[in-house]
Scaffold this motif. Structure first.
Motif, PDB file in Angstrom:
ATOM      1  N   LEU A 120     -13.395 -65.073   9.213  1.00  8.57           N
ATOM      2  CA  LEU A 120     -12.539 -63.949   8.550  1.00  8.57           C
ATOM      3  C   LEU A 120     -10.953 -63.991   8.966  1.00  8.57           C
ATOM      4  CD1 LEU A 120     -12.191 -61.128   6.754  1.00  8.57           C
ATOM      5  CD2 LEU A 120     -13.181 -60.160   8.967  1.00  8.57           C
ATOM      6  N   VAL A 121     -11.116 -64.357  10.536  1.00 13.42           N
ATOM      7  CA  VAL A 121      -9.790 -64.245  11.114  1.00 13.42           C
ATOM      8  C   VAL A 121      -8.885 -65.608  10.522  1.00 13.42           C
ATOM      9  CG1 VAL A 121      -8.618 -64.334  13.403  1.00 13.42           C
ATOM     10  CG2 VAL A 121     -10.408 -62.972  12.977  1.00 13.42           C
ATOM     11  N   SER A 122      -9.542 -66.738  10.558  1.00 16.04           N
ATOM     12  CA  SER A 122      -9.094 -67.914  10.176  1.00 16.04           C
ATOM     13  C   SER A 122      -8.110 -67.989   9.001  1.00 16.04           C
ATOM     14  CB  SER A 122     -10.227 -69.047  10.142  1.00 16.04           C
ATOM     15  OG  SER A 122     -10.742 -68.904   9.109  1.00 16.04           O
ATOM     16  N   VAL A 123      -8.495 -67.232   7.957  1.00 17.16           N
ATOM     17  CA  VAL A 123      -7.770 -67.250   6.632  1.00 17.16           C
ATOM     18  C   VAL A 123      -6.195 -66.699   6.866  1.00 17.16           C
ATOM     19  CG1 VAL A 123      -8.114 -66.773   4.181  1.00 17.16           C
ATOM     20  CG2 VAL A 123      -9.858 -67.626   5.537  1.00 17.16           C
ATOM     21  N   PRO A 124      -6.252 -65.546   7.141  1.00 16.57           N
ATOM     22  CA  PRO A 124      -4.934 -64.954   7.413  1.00 16.57           C
ATOM     23  C   PRO A 124      -4.042 -65.466   8.354  1.00 16.57           C
ATOM     24  CG  PRO A 124      -6.605 -63.195   8.099  1.00 16.57           C
ATOM     25  CD  PRO A 124      -7.411 -64.491   7.527  1.00 16.57           C
ATOM     26  N   ALA A 125      -4.774 -66.163   9.464  1.00 14.72           N
ATOM     27  CA  ALA A 125      -3.877 -67.029  10.397  1.00 14.72           C
ATOM     28  C   ALA A 125      -3.305 -68.280   9.894  1.00 14.72           C
ATOM     29  CB  ALA A 125      -5.110 -67.441  11.497  1.00 14.72           C
ATOM     30  N   ALA A 126      -4.110 -68.629   8.780  1.00 19.90           N
ATOM     31  CA  ALA A 126      -3.396 -69.963   8.102  1.00 19.90           C
ATOM     32  C   ALA A 126      -2.311 -69.314   7.144  1.00 19.90           C
ATOM     33  CB  ALA A 126      -4.555 -70.626   7.064  1.00 19.90           C
ATOM     34  N   THR A 149       3.841 -69.093   6.201  1.00 20.93           N
ATOM     35  CA  THR A 149       5.120 -68.145   6.231  1.00 20.93           C
ATOM     36  C   THR A 149       5.595 -68.975   7.205  1.00 20.93           C
ATOM     37  OG1 THR A 149       3.526 -66.182   5.659  1.00 20.93           O
ATOM     38  CG2 THR A 149       5.833 -66.020   6.606  1.00 20.93           C
ATOM     39  N   ALA A 150       5.290 -69.126   8.442  1.00 17.54           N
ATOM     40  CA  ALA A 150       6.193 -69.896   9.436  1.00 17.54           C
ATOM     41  C   ALA A 150       6.776 -71.018   9.088  1.00 17.54           C
ATOM     42  CB  ALA A 150       5.365 -69.846  10.913  1.00 17.54           C
ATOM     43  N   ILE A 151       5.859 -71.971   8.315  1.00 19.38           N
ATOM     44  CA  ILE A 151       6.526 -73.190   7.726  1.00 19.38           C
ATOM     45  C   ILE A 151       7.476 -72.867   6.591  1.00 19.38           C
ATOM     46  CG2 ILE A 151       5.839 -75.401   6.602  1.00 19.38           C
ATOM     47  CD1 ILE A 151       2.985 -75.092   7.919  1.00 19.38           C
ATOM     48  N   TYR A 152       7.342 -71.839   5.846  1.00 24.52           N
ATOM     49  CA  TYR A 152       8.292 -71.588   4.684  1.00 24.52           C
ATOM     50  C   TYR A 152       9.543 -71.189   5.258  1.00 24.52           C
ATOM     51  CZ  TYR A 152      10.317 -69.543   0.751  1.00 24.52           C
ATOM     52  OH  TYR A 152      10.982 -69.216  -0.330  1.00 24.52           O
ATOM     53  N   ALA A 153       9.360 -70.327   6.406  1.00 22.47           N
ATOM     54  CA  ALA A 153      10.913 -69.798   7.129  1.00 22.47           C
ATOM     55  C   ALA A 153      11.393 -71.049   7.819  1.00 22.47           C
ATOM     56  CB  ALA A 153      10.274 -68.911   8.426  1.00 22.47           C
ATOM     57  N   GLY A 186       9.775 -61.354   4.967  1.00 20.90           N
ATOM     58  CA  GLY A 186       9.090 -59.958   4.823  1.00 20.90           C
ATOM     59  C   GLY A 186       8.145 -60.005   3.808  1.00 20.90           C
ATOM     60  N   LYS A 187       8.800 -60.300   2.595  1.00 18.48           N
ATOM     61  CA  LYS A 187       7.912 -60.230   1.459  1.00 18.48           C
ATOM     62  C   LYS A 187       6.888 -61.463   1.068  1.00 18.48           C
ATOM     63  CE  LYS A 187      10.142 -59.550  -2.456  1.00 18.48           C
ATOM     64  NZ  LYS A 187      11.200 -59.657  -3.747  1.00 18.48           N
ATOM     65  N   VAL A 188       7.320 -62.395   1.690  1.00 19.44           N
ATOM     66  CA  VAL A 188       6.328 -63.859   1.854  1.00 19.44           C
ATOM     67  C   VAL A 188       5.029 -63.594   2.687  1.00 19.44           C
ATOM     68  CG1 VAL A 188       5.932 -66.039   2.334  1.00 19.44           C
ATOM     69  CG2 VAL A 188       7.878 -65.451   1.184  1.00 19.44           C
ATOM     70  N   PHE A 189       5.423 -62.894   3.790  1.00 20.00           N
ATOM     71  CA  PHE A 189       4.442 -62.587   4.891  1.00 20.00           C
ATOM     72  C   PHE A 189       3.567 -61.320   4.243  1.00 20.00           C
ATOM     73  CE2 PHE A 189       3.018 -60.016   8.310  1.00 20.00           C
ATOM     74  CZ  PHE A 189       2.485 -60.845   9.401  1.00 20.00           C
ATOM     75  N   GLY A 190       4.063 -60.391   3.882  1.00 19.30           N
ATOM     76  CA  GLY A 190       3.095 -59.274   3.123  1.00 19.30           C
ATOM     77  C   GLY A 190       2.322 -59.745   2.242  1.00 19.30           C
ATOM     78  N   ALA A 191       2.902 -60.407   1.304  1.00 12.05           N
ATOM     79  CA  ALA A 191       2.251 -61.014   0.157  1.00 12.05           C
ATOM     80  C   ALA A 191       0.865 -61.934   0.713  1.00 12.05           C
ATOM     81  CB  ALA A 191       2.927 -61.388  -1.138  1.00 12.05           C
ATOM     82  N   MET A 192       1.364 -62.803   1.389  1.00 12.64           N
ATOM     83  CA  MET A 192       0.413 -63.891   1.933  1.00 12.64           C
ATOM     84  C   MET A 192      -0.605 -63.345   2.629  1.00 12.64           C
ATOM     85  SD  MET A 192       0.972 -67.063   0.602  1.00 12.64           S
ATOM     86  CE  MET A 192       0.132 -68.028   1.882  1.00 12.64           C
ATOM     87  N   VAL A 193      -0.334 -62.651   3.603  1.00  8.23           N
ATOM     88  CA  VAL A 193      -1.388 -62.076   4.483  1.00  8.23           C
ATOM     89  C   VAL A 193      -2.249 -61.147   3.809  1.00  8.23           C
ATOM     90  CG1 VAL A 193      -1.909 -60.667   6.563  1.00  8.23           C
ATOM     91  CG2 VAL A 193      -0.020 -62.338   6.550  1.00  8.23           C
ATOM     92  N   VAL A 232      -3.139 -60.754   0.586  1.00  5.89           N
ATOM     93  CA  VAL A 232      -4.188 -61.278  -0.299  1.00  5.89           C
ATOM     94  C   VAL A 232      -5.196 -62.277   0.500  1.00  5.89           C
ATOM     95  CG1 VAL A 232      -2.917 -63.572  -0.947  1.00  5.89           C
ATOM     96  CG2 VAL A 232      -4.607 -62.503  -2.471  1.00  5.89           C
ATOM     97  N   HIS A 233      -4.615 -62.897   1.629  1.00  6.04           N
ATOM     98  CA  HIS A 233      -5.683 -63.631   2.247  1.00  6.04           C
ATOM     99  C   HIS A 233      -6.562 -63.002   3.262  1.00  6.04           C
ATOM    100  CE1 HIS A 233      -2.957 -66.918   0.740  1.00  6.04           C
ATOM    101  NE2 HIS A 233      -4.065 -67.666   0.748  1.00  6.04           N
ATOM    102  N   VAL A 234      -6.191 -61.823   3.471  1.00 10.04           N
ATOM    103  CA  VAL A 234      -7.285 -60.912   4.143  1.00 10.04           C
ATOM    104  C   VAL A 234      -8.516 -60.692   3.289  1.00 10.04           C
ATOM    105  CG1 VAL A 234      -7.858 -58.386   5.267  1.00 10.04           C
ATOM    106  CG2 VAL A 234      -5.598 -59.904   5.704  1.00 10.04           C
ATOM    107  N   LEU A 235      -8.367 -60.353   1.850  1.00  8.16           N
ATOM    108  CA  LEU A 235      -9.280 -60.357   1.157  1.00  8.16           C
ATOM    109  C   LEU A 235     -10.083 -61.430   0.915  1.00  8.16           C
ATOM    110  CD1 LEU A 235      -7.439 -58.237  -1.904  1.00  8.16           C
ATOM    111  CD2 LEU A 235      -8.969 -57.642   0.265  1.00  8.16           C
ATOM    112  N   ILE A 236      -9.390 -62.735   0.546  1.00  8.70           N
ATOM    113  CA  ILE A 236      -9.879 -64.141   0.537  1.00  8.70           C
ATOM    114  C   ILE A 236     -10.708 -64.459   2.107  1.00  8.70           C
ATOM    115  CG2 ILE A 236      -9.343 -66.515   0.637  1.00  8.70           C
ATOM    116  CD1 ILE A 236      -7.052 -65.858  -1.198  1.00  8.70           C
ATOM    117  N   GLY A 237     -10.354 -64.055   3.057  1.00  6.01           N
ATOM    118  CA  GLY A 237     -11.121 -64.163   4.302  1.00  6.01           C
ATOM    119  C   GLY A 237     -12.459 -63.526   4.165  1.00  6.01           C
ATOM    120  N   ILE A 238     -12.603 -62.521   3.603  1.00  3.61           N
ATOM    121  CA  ILE A 238     -13.856 -61.983   3.302  1.00  3.61           C
ATOM    122  C   ILE A 238     -14.918 -62.796   2.681  1.00  3.61           C
ATOM    123  CG2 ILE A 238     -15.272 -59.875   2.445  1.00  3.61           C
ATOM    124  CD1 ILE A 238     -12.782 -58.290   2.750  1.00  3.61           C
ATOM    125  N   GLY A 239     -14.472 -63.340   1.608  1.00  4.36           N
ATOM    126  CA  GLY A 239     -15.208 -64.573   0.743  1.00  4.36           C
ATOM    127  C   GLY A 239     -15.695 -65.595   1.963  1.00  4.36           C
TER     128      GLY A 239
END
Length: 407
Positions: free
Chosen positions: A155-161, A166-170, A180-187, A189-196
């Protein structure tokens, strides 16, 4: 979360390529210890499993699942690989999958291969394994705890990615989108993906723990049964009412003290070779060595082929988390066509086969076979290269550090 060509500029892409190459070099060296044998044949159990784990990750990544309106997600696999076969071998597993996806299926840019390995391979493995091992150190020694810890780690590994992207994109994003927009959107949606990801990882690890706990690399020191030396009933019966003596003290007595001479049994203790003190291994570990890996390997291959060749037809067709975020925020404005877009297996379909079910299923089966062959070849080569070393030292250096009696 496969990053395509054009999202990240050339200098940063080259930099992540160097990072990925360094990580692979370190992982090859570490995998020699994880796959190199060691007391109890730990490497003999890990090496054949590693190729299957890579193929399983490839297959399950084809099973996109819906996570929000118009968005899907899929397994990244770093947590699963690290827990089952070790962190170094886990990085190699995910890297083999990403390489074949990019070359054969036009999934993930070739110039972005270093970015994808760094993000989906290195970051997910390191974060997941650190969380998993940290939880095992503070929680009780139970099989259910291993499964639960794998859930949290995945669960933690997916939002970490997502944060890593986001850091690489920066550093090298090719479009002007606020971080801020990239970080918020990426983290988000990927919290939800992390559940799967967590559900798939925990279910897989739990299944392996239930039938072959000795194959879960990251928890071997937690799942191995402790070695117990118990007094002999014959020794206690020979001296009724006497104070119990330590096992070591009774072992020093002459055969006459136990009431059973070697000549009466016809078998000297050295001939039996079955005493726990002689083997130095726990009963569970000894049983694990006697049991063949073949039934589990065959069952795993059948499940893998079923996922890639059959269930993949029912996967969500919505864009995954990164694709959706990129399209909604303009990150994909500079995206480039894939160099392998004309591959006969591009987009996970076989060219010239009109039936989508047959085309996708056949492409999945081909991908599983290619991943299994390439992955197994890499892992067996790594293991054989280490076969000339000292097995004890190799086994003692494994990342999870299990003692020799647990193998």
């Amino acid at each position: 979360m496969h990053v395509p060509d054009g999202f990240i500029d050339a200098p940063v892409s080259a930099g992540t390529g160097v990072v990925a190459a360094a990580a692979l070099a370190v992982s090859l060296r570490g995998a020699r210890r994880e796959l190199g044998g060691g007391p109890g044949g730990a490497g003999e159990r890990t090496a054949p499993l590693a190729g299957l784990v890579a193929a399983f990750i490839f297959a399950v990544q084809m099973l996109n699942f819906p996570v929000a309106a118009g968005t899907s997600g899929h397994l990244l696999g770093g947590a699963l690989a690290a827990i089952l076969v070790g962190p170094y071998t886990g990085v190699l597993c995910v890297s083999v999958v990403l390489l074949l996806q990019g070359v054969l299926f036009a999934d993930g840019g070739l110039t972005a291969l270093g970015t994808n390995i760094t993000d989906m391979g290195v970051v997910t493995v390191l974060v997941a394994y650190a969380v998993f091992r940290g939880l095992l150190r503070v929680l009780p020694r139970r099989r259910s705890v291993v499964t639960g810890a794998s859930f949290v780690a995945a669960l933690v590994s997916v939002p970490a990615a997502a944060v890593a992207f986001t850091a690489i994109y920066a550093l090298g994003g090719t479009t002007d989108v606020s971080l801020g927009k990239v970080f918020g959107a990426m983290v988000g949606v990927h919290v939800l993906i992390g559940i799967g990801e967590a559900v798939i990882t925990a279910a897989t690890v739990g299944a392996v723990v239930a039938v072959r706990p000795d194959l879960v690399y990251g928890a071997r020191d937690r799942l191995a049964a402790p070695l117990e030396l118990r007094p002999s009933p014959l020794s206690d019966a020979a001296a009724p009412g006497a104070e119990p003596r330590p096992a070591a003290a009774r072992a020093d007595n002459a055969p006459a003290d136990t009431g059973t001479a070697p000549a009466d049994t016809g078998t000297a203790p050295a001939d039996t070779g079955t005493a726990p003190a002689d083997t130095g291994t726990a009963p569970a570990a000894a049983a694990g060595r006697r049991r063949s890996l073949r039934p589990l390997w065959i069952a795993g291959l059948v499940v893998t082929l079923a996922c890639a060749g059959g269930l993949s037809f029912y996967a969500s067709s919505d864009p995954d988390g990164l694709e959706k975020v990129a399209a909604d925020n303009g990150i994909d404005e500079q995206a480039e066509d894939h160099a392998a877009q004309d591959s006969p297996l591009a987009d996970y379909g076989v060219a010239d086969i009109a039936d989508s079910r047959l085309s996708g299923g056949l492409a999945g089966v081909i991908g599983v076979g290619a991943t299994l062959v390439v992955g197994s070849g890499v892992f067996l080569a790594v293991r054989r290269r280490n076969s000339g070393g000292t097995p004890v030292e190799a086994g003692a250096s494994t990342a999870s550090g299990p003692p020799a009696t647990e193998r």
